[in-house]
Design a protein around this motif. Structure first.
Motif, short mmCIF file in Angstrom:
data_model
loop_
_atom_site.label_atom_id
_atom_site.label_comp_id
_atom_site.label_asym_id
_atom_site.label_seq_id
_atom_site.Cartn_x
_atom_site.Cartn_y
_atom_site.Cartn_z
N MET A 1 -5.68 -3.27 -1.01
CA MET A 1 -7.25 -3.88 -1.25
C MET A 1 -8.00 -2.52 -1.77
SD MET A 1 -9.84 -5.64 1.21
CE MET A 1 -9.87 -4.52 2.41
N VAL A 2 -7.80 -1.43 -1.05
CA VAL A 2 -8.58 -0.13 -0.94
C VAL A 2 -8.37 0.29 -2.43
CG1 VAL A 2 -8.69 2.24 -0.25
CG2 VAL A 2 -8.68 0.56 1.15
N ALA A 3 -6.79 0.43 -2.87
CA ALA A 3 -6.42 0.74 -4.00
C ALA A 3 -7.05 -0.04 -5.19
CB ALA A 3 -4.79 0.82 -4.30
N LYS A 4 -7.01 -1.27 -5.12
CA LYS A 4 -7.57 -2.11 -6.27
C LYS A 4 -9.13 -1.76 -6.24
CE LYS A 4 -4.14 -5.82 -5.89
NZ LYS A 4 -4.09 -7.47 -5.68
N GLU B 1 0.48 3.42 -7.08
CA GLU B 1 1.05 3.39 -8.39
C GLU B 1 1.31 2.02 -8.90
OE1 GLU B 1 4.04 6.11 -9.23
OE2 GLU B 1 3.54 7.66 -7.65
N HIS B 2 1.69 1.10 -8.09
CA HIS B 2 1.87 -0.16 -8.39
C HIS B 2 0.31 -0.73 -8.79
CE1 HIS B 2 5.83 -0.35 -6.98
NE2 HIS B 2 5.57 -0.47 -5.79
N THR B 3 -0.50 -0.39 -8.29
CA THR B 3 -1.90 -0.86 -8.58
C THR B 3 -2.28 -0.57 -10.12
OG1 THR B 3 -2.68 -1.01 -6.24
CG2 THR B 3 -4.48 -0.88 -8.15
N VAL B 4 -1.94 0.90 -10.44
CA VAL B 4 -2.22 1.22 -11.61
C VAL B 4 -1.26 0.77 -12.76
CG1 VAL B 4 -2.08 3.75 -13.06
CG2 VAL B 4 -2.86 3.95 -10.77
N ALA B 5 -0.05 0.41 -12.38
CA ALA B 5 0.68 -0.25 -13.32
C ALA B 5 -0.09 -1.66 -13.61
CB ALA B 5 2.17 -0.69 -12.72
N ASP B 6 -0.49 -2.51 -12.65
CA ASP B 6 -0.90 -3.63 -12.81
C ASP B 6 -2.31 -3.66 -13.72
OD1 ASP B 6 0.79 -5.00 -11.24
OD2 ASP B 6 -0.48 -5.22 -9.45
N LYS C 1 -8.10 -5.56 -13.06
CA LYS C 1 -9.12 -4.77 -14.21
C LYS C 1 -9.48 -3.55 -13.05
CE LYS C 1 -11.37 -7.88 -17.25
NZ LYS C 1 -12.63 -8.44 -17.70
N ALA C 2 -9.82 -2.25 -13.56
CA ALA C 2 -10.16 -1.30 -12.78
C ALA C 2 -11.59 -1.40 -12.31
CB ALA C 2 -9.96 0.02 -13.63
N LYS C 3 -11.66 -1.32 -11.09
CA LYS C 3 -13.14 -1.34 -10.39
C LYS C 3 -13.90 -0.38 -9.98
CE LYS C 3 -11.65 -6.11 -8.94
NZ LYS C 3 -11.61 -6.94 -7.55
#
Length: 277
Positions: free
Chosen positions: A26-29, A167-172, A179-181
């Protein structure tokens, strides 16, 4: 206190830790920040394109590359580990032109600024040239202040951490699943930009002049005098000035860290992240 009951410690570790990964996800997203995408990498990248991946400070597959490889069958990776020779960086730089889009991911950065956050001279020079290409997106996995060395980048994403979840979040985000928030919390570039160098060999690096001794670690001292501070009253006045500035609404908050020769003699936070607290 006279009546108590033993805690059932069966599966206690699993119970205590079961929310760690969901919270980190959640923090990464919420954190990953798209600083700029003038090259429109996010909107145009697809499985029919020739895609390159350059791993700075990495020598083998990363979670980010593995996720992209699962989606893009024709993605090609090249690695620029620490202490790579200049001719290796030059060859990778020349190969970028072969691809429709290239992801340049910066791994294994230092948190402290000493030694340019863990970037070698060759990596710095490579980033300054590659980041100005119109088919490149730089993904900074670590300290956002490292962006100061390639302020002229056309497309930049900052992830703040370098772990598998991030890294998984960046890939998504690159695969347009989410979307990047995030919003950039610091000013990494003086003047807001730098001049992109002309295409050439990696011969120069726009960085501070080398010093005789580079401090690579910071340590906090209990007494400011140990770091050479002779006027302790000045620090007290600084406390009052910052507190008054926050109270008067000059800015919502800040953190000040001051050090000399690697010795931190002042490290305090004031106020809040924004005016809404």
């Amino acid at each position: 206190l006279f009546t108590w009951k033993d805690i059932d410690d069966k599966n206690i570790t699993e119970e205590l830790n079961k929310y760690i990964d969901p919270v980190r996800t959640m923090v990464a997203k919420a954190a990953v920040t798209l600083v700029a995408d003038d090259n429109q990498i996010l909107s145009k990248i697809n499985e029919n394109m020739r895609i390159g991946y350059v791993g700075i400070n990495a020598s083998g597959s990363t979670p980010l590359f593995a996720d992209l490889q699962d989606k893009f069958y024709n993605i090609k990776a090249e690695w620029l580990p620490k202490n790579s020779p200049a001719d290796t960086a030059q060859k990778i730089l020349e190969n970028i032109s072969k691809y429709d889009a290239t992801i340049v991911a910066i791994h294994n950065l230092n948190f402290a600024p000493g030694g340019y956050y863990g970037l070698s001279d060759e990596a710095l020079a490579f980033l300054q040239y590659a980041s100005c290409r119109n088919n490149v997106m730089v993904v900074l996995l670590g300290n956002a202040y490292a962006m100061q060395y390639f302020c002229g980048a056309n497309s930049v994403m900052i992830a703040y951490e370098d772990d598998s979840i991030t890294e998984h979040t960046v890939a998504d985000i690159l695969l347009r699943k989410i979307k990047a928030k995030g919003k950039l919390p610091v000013t990494a570039c003086i003047g807001g930009h730098s001049v992109c160098p002309l295409p050439a060999k990696l011969t120069s690096i726009a960085k501070e002049p080398a010093k005789k001794e580079t401090i690579t670690t910071l340590r906090k001292t209990m007494y400011p005098g140990d770091a050479g501070v002779t006027n302790l009253e000045a620090l007290n006045k600084l406390d009052m000035y910052m507190a008054r500035s926050v109270a008067d609404g000059v800015f919502p908050g800040c953190r000040i860290l001051a050090a000399k020769d690697g010795k931190v003699f002042y490290d305090k936070a004031f106020g809040y992240l924004d005016y809404d607290k």
